[in-house]
Design a protein around this motif. Structure first.
Motif, PDB file in Angstrom:
ATOM      1  N   ASP A   1      -4.405  32.864  -6.165  1.00 43.03           N
ATOM      2  CA  ASP A   1      -3.478  32.596  -7.277  1.00 43.03           C
ATOM      3  C   ASP A   1      -3.637  31.145  -7.747  1.00 43.03           C
ATOM      4  O   ASP A   1      -3.785  30.872  -8.935  1.00 43.03           O
ATOM      5  CB  ASP A   1      -2.016  32.812  -6.837  1.00 43.03           C
TER       6      ASP A   1
ATOM      7  N   HIS B   1      -4.066  35.712  -0.969  1.00 44.55           N
ATOM      8  CA  HIS B   1      -3.493  35.878  -2.315  1.00 44.55           C
ATOM      9  C   HIS B   1      -2.989  34.532  -2.845  1.00 44.55           C
ATOM     10  O   HIS B   1      -3.195  34.209  -4.012  1.00 44.55           O
ATOM     11  CB  HIS B   1      -2.384  36.941  -2.297  1.00 44.55           C
ATOM     12  N   ARG B   2      -2.378  33.740  -1.966  1.00 44.26           N
ATOM     13  CA  ARG B   2      -1.897  32.421  -2.437  1.00 44.26           C
ATOM     14  C   ARG B   2      -3.090  31.551  -2.880  1.00 44.26           C
ATOM     15  O   ARG B   2      -3.067  30.948  -3.941  1.00 44.26           O
ATOM     16  CB  ARG B   2      -1.107  31.715  -1.332  1.00 44.26           C
TER      17      ARG B   2
ATOM     18  N   GLU C   1      -5.288  29.959 -11.339  1.00 44.63           N
ATOM     19  CA  GLU C   1      -4.467  29.189 -12.280  1.00 44.63           C
ATOM     20  C   GLU C   1      -5.121  27.827 -12.577  1.00 44.63           C
ATOM     21  O   GLU C   1      -5.160  27.387 -13.728  1.00 44.63           O
ATOM     22  CB  GLU C   1      -3.067  28.994 -11.702  1.00 44.63           C
TER      23      GLU C   1
END
Ligand SMILES: Cc1ncc(COP(=O)(O)O)c(C=O)c1O
Length: 419
Positions: free
Chosen positions: A396, A392-393, A400
Motif C-alpha cells: 500500500d 499489504h501494508r 501510494e
C-alpha cells in the motif's frame, strides 16, 4: 514437534516501531534473540578456560545431542562440529562433509588453487551474474593457474538460461559454478535443471559447484539429488548469522588439496614440519590459518530456529507472502524482475522502479525496510517474521508513494545501498 512459524516473529529482534515491516532478510538477516547469550558464552569460555578452550568448551550449541557430547567440542573442532550439527541438515548432507568458512571468497580461492581442479580442464564455466566473490576470483586466478573464465551471458530478461550453460560445458571444462538463487533477480534454478548441469559437467570430468548464499535456509536442499560436488554459502542473510559465518559442503570422496594452506589445514599442526602435510579430512584443508571463533558462537542461532520450524514450512510461508506481491504487481506502478513461477522464485523479489535509491530511503521513513540496487531495482524478501498484513501494508505504502511521487523530492541523509 516443529515450532509454529508465527512464533518466529518474536524469536528475532526487529528494529523500528511495532508496525515496521522488515523485508531485508536477503541482505542481512535479523538478530536471533539468543545471540547476546551466545556471545556471553564466548566471553565466559575465554575468561574461564583461557587457551584450554581450544581443546574443550561446553557444548552450548547442542547440549542434548549424543553426537555433540561435551568431549568433542573445542575451538579447534568447532567449524566441523557446526558443519555436522547444523549445516549438514540444511543441505541434506551426510556427516563429515560440511565445515564452517570465513566467507565464500575464501572457499572459492581454495577451490581455484587446488591442482585437482586444474587437472580437469582449463575453463571455469559461470554466468555473468555470478556474485563478485566468485566471478572476480575466477578472473584473477586466470593469471595464476591459466583457468579461463567461460562466461555465459544471460538473455535480455536477465534470468539465467540453463540450456546455454549446458551448451558451454565441454572437454575443456574444469569446473561449473552456478548460483542456486541469483542475487540480481531472485531466480531459483529448479532442482531438475541443476541436476542436468551436474550430469553435463560430470560427463566431461568437471566439478559442479553451487553458490547457495540465498537458498540454504530458505527451502530444503538435497545435495545428493542435485549431484553437486561443492555447495558453498553463508549465514549472514536468511540464515540470520553474521559476518564470518559461511560454510562449504564437499562431496564424500572428493579429493581436493588447496594450495592456499595454513597450519589449521595441516595433518599435524603441532609437528611444525618444514613442508605442508594436508589433513586427511579434506574439509579441514579449507581451514587455512587460525579459525576466527567468536562469530561461530552465534553463527547457527538463526539456523536452529529455521530447522526447528522446518524448511518446508519456511518455504511455504515465504511463497505465500511473495505471492501477495505477484498478485498485486499487474495493477501496481512497478514491474517484476523476478520470476513469477513458484518453481523458479525464491524469497528475494526484485521490482523495477524509478529512482530506487530515493524510494528506498523514503520508504524507511514510513518504516518499510527494503533495499535498492543500481537506482533501478527495489529488492525485498518476505521472511519468517513477516505476516500477510506486513505485505499489504508495504505494498500500500509503496504503491501510494510511486503514484504521488512523494519520494522524488525527498533528500535523504544517505542514499544508495548499505550492504
Ligand atoms: C550469491 C552470493 N554469494 C556470495 C555472497 C557473499 O560473498 P562473501 O562471503 O565472499 O562475502 C553474496 C553476498 O551478498 C551473495 O549474494
Amino acid at each position: 514437534m516443529s515450532t509454529p512459524i508465527a512464533s518466529l516473529r518474536d524469536a528475532f529482534v526487529r528494529p523500528g516501531p511495532d508496525e515496521a515491516v522488515e523485508l531485508r532478510a536477503f541482505t542481512h538477516g535479523l538478530m536471533p534473540r539468543r545471540v547476546p547469550t551466545m556471545m556471553q558464552r564466548f566471553a565466559e569460555d575465554w575468561s574461564g578456560r583461557g587457551v584450554d578452550a581450544w581443546n574443550h568448551v561446553p557444548n552450548h550449541w547442542q547440549p542434548a545431542a549424543t553426537n555433540g557430547s561435551e568431549e568433542n567440542v573445542g575451538w579447534w573442532t568447532l567449524p566441523m562440529f557446526l558443519g555436522d550439527a547444523f549445516i549438514a541438515p540444511l543441505l541434506g548432507a551426510p556427516h563429515g562433509t560440511c565445515i564452517m568458512q570465513p566467507h565464500v571468497h575464501w572457499t572459492m580461492q581454495c577451490l581455484l588453487s587446488a591442482p585437482e581442479v586444474i587437472e580437469r580442464g582449463n575453463e571455469v564455466v559461470l554466468v555473468d551474474s555470478a556474485f563478485p566473490s566468485v566471478k572476480h576470483s575466477v578472473h584473477r586466478w586466470q593469471a595464476l593457474n591459466g583457468l579461463t573464465p567461460a562466461v555465459v551471458d544471460r538473455p535480455a530478461h536477465g534470468h539465467v538460461d540453463v540450456e546455454r550453460v549446458i551448451d558451454r560445458i565441454g572437454a575443456d571444462t574444469a569446473m561449473v559454478v552456478l548460483s542456486h538463487v541469483g542475487f540480481t533477480t531472485g531466480q531459483r534454478i529448479p532442482d531438475r535443471e541443476l541436476r542436468a548441469v551436474a550430469d553435463a559437467a560430470h560427463a566431461q570430468g568437471a566439478l559442479f559447484v553451487i553458490d547457495g548464499y540465498h537458498s540454504a535456509c530458505t527451502f530444503p536442499i538435497q545435495v545428493d539429488a542435485l549431484g553437486v560436488d561443492v555447495y558453498m554459502g553463508g549465514l549472514l542473510k536468511e540464515g540470520c548469522g553474521s559476518s564470518g559465518n559461511s560454510f562449504v559442503y564437499l562431496r564424500e570422496g572428493l579429493e581436493l588439496t588447496p594450495r592456499l594452506t595454513g597450519w589449521f589445514g595441516n595433518a599435524e599442526p603441532f609437528a611444525f614440519n618444514d613442508t605442508p602435510q594436508p589433513h586427511p579430512d579434506v574439509r579441514r584443508r579449507f581451514l587455512g590459518g587460525t579459525t576466527a571463533v567468536a562469530s561461530l558462537y552465534h553463527a547457527v542461532e538463526g539456523v536452529r530456529l529455521l530447522l526447528e520450524a522446518g524448511l518446508d514450512t519456511v518455504h511455504a510461508h515465504t511463497q505465500r507472502l511473495s505471492q501477495i506481491v505477484i498478485d498485486r504487481a499487474d495493477e501496481a506502478p512497478f514491474s517484476m524482475r523476478s520470476p513469477r513461477d513458484p518453481d523458479q522464485r525464491s524469497t528475494l523479489l526484485v521490482l523495477e522502479v524509478p529512482e530506487a535509491h530515493k524510494l528506498c530511503e523514503y520508504l524507511k521513513t514510513q518504516h518499510i525496510y527494503t533495499d535498492s540496487r543500481k537506482n533501478r531495482f527495489l529488492r525485498m524478501a518476505p521472511f519468517v517474521w513477516n505476516t500477510k498484513a506486513d505485505m499489504h501494508r508495504a505494498l500500500d505504502v509503496l504503491t501510494e508513494t510511486l503514484e504521488t511521487g512523494a519520494h522524488r523530492d525527498f533528500a535523504p541523509e544517505t542514499s544508495g545501498p548499505v550492504t
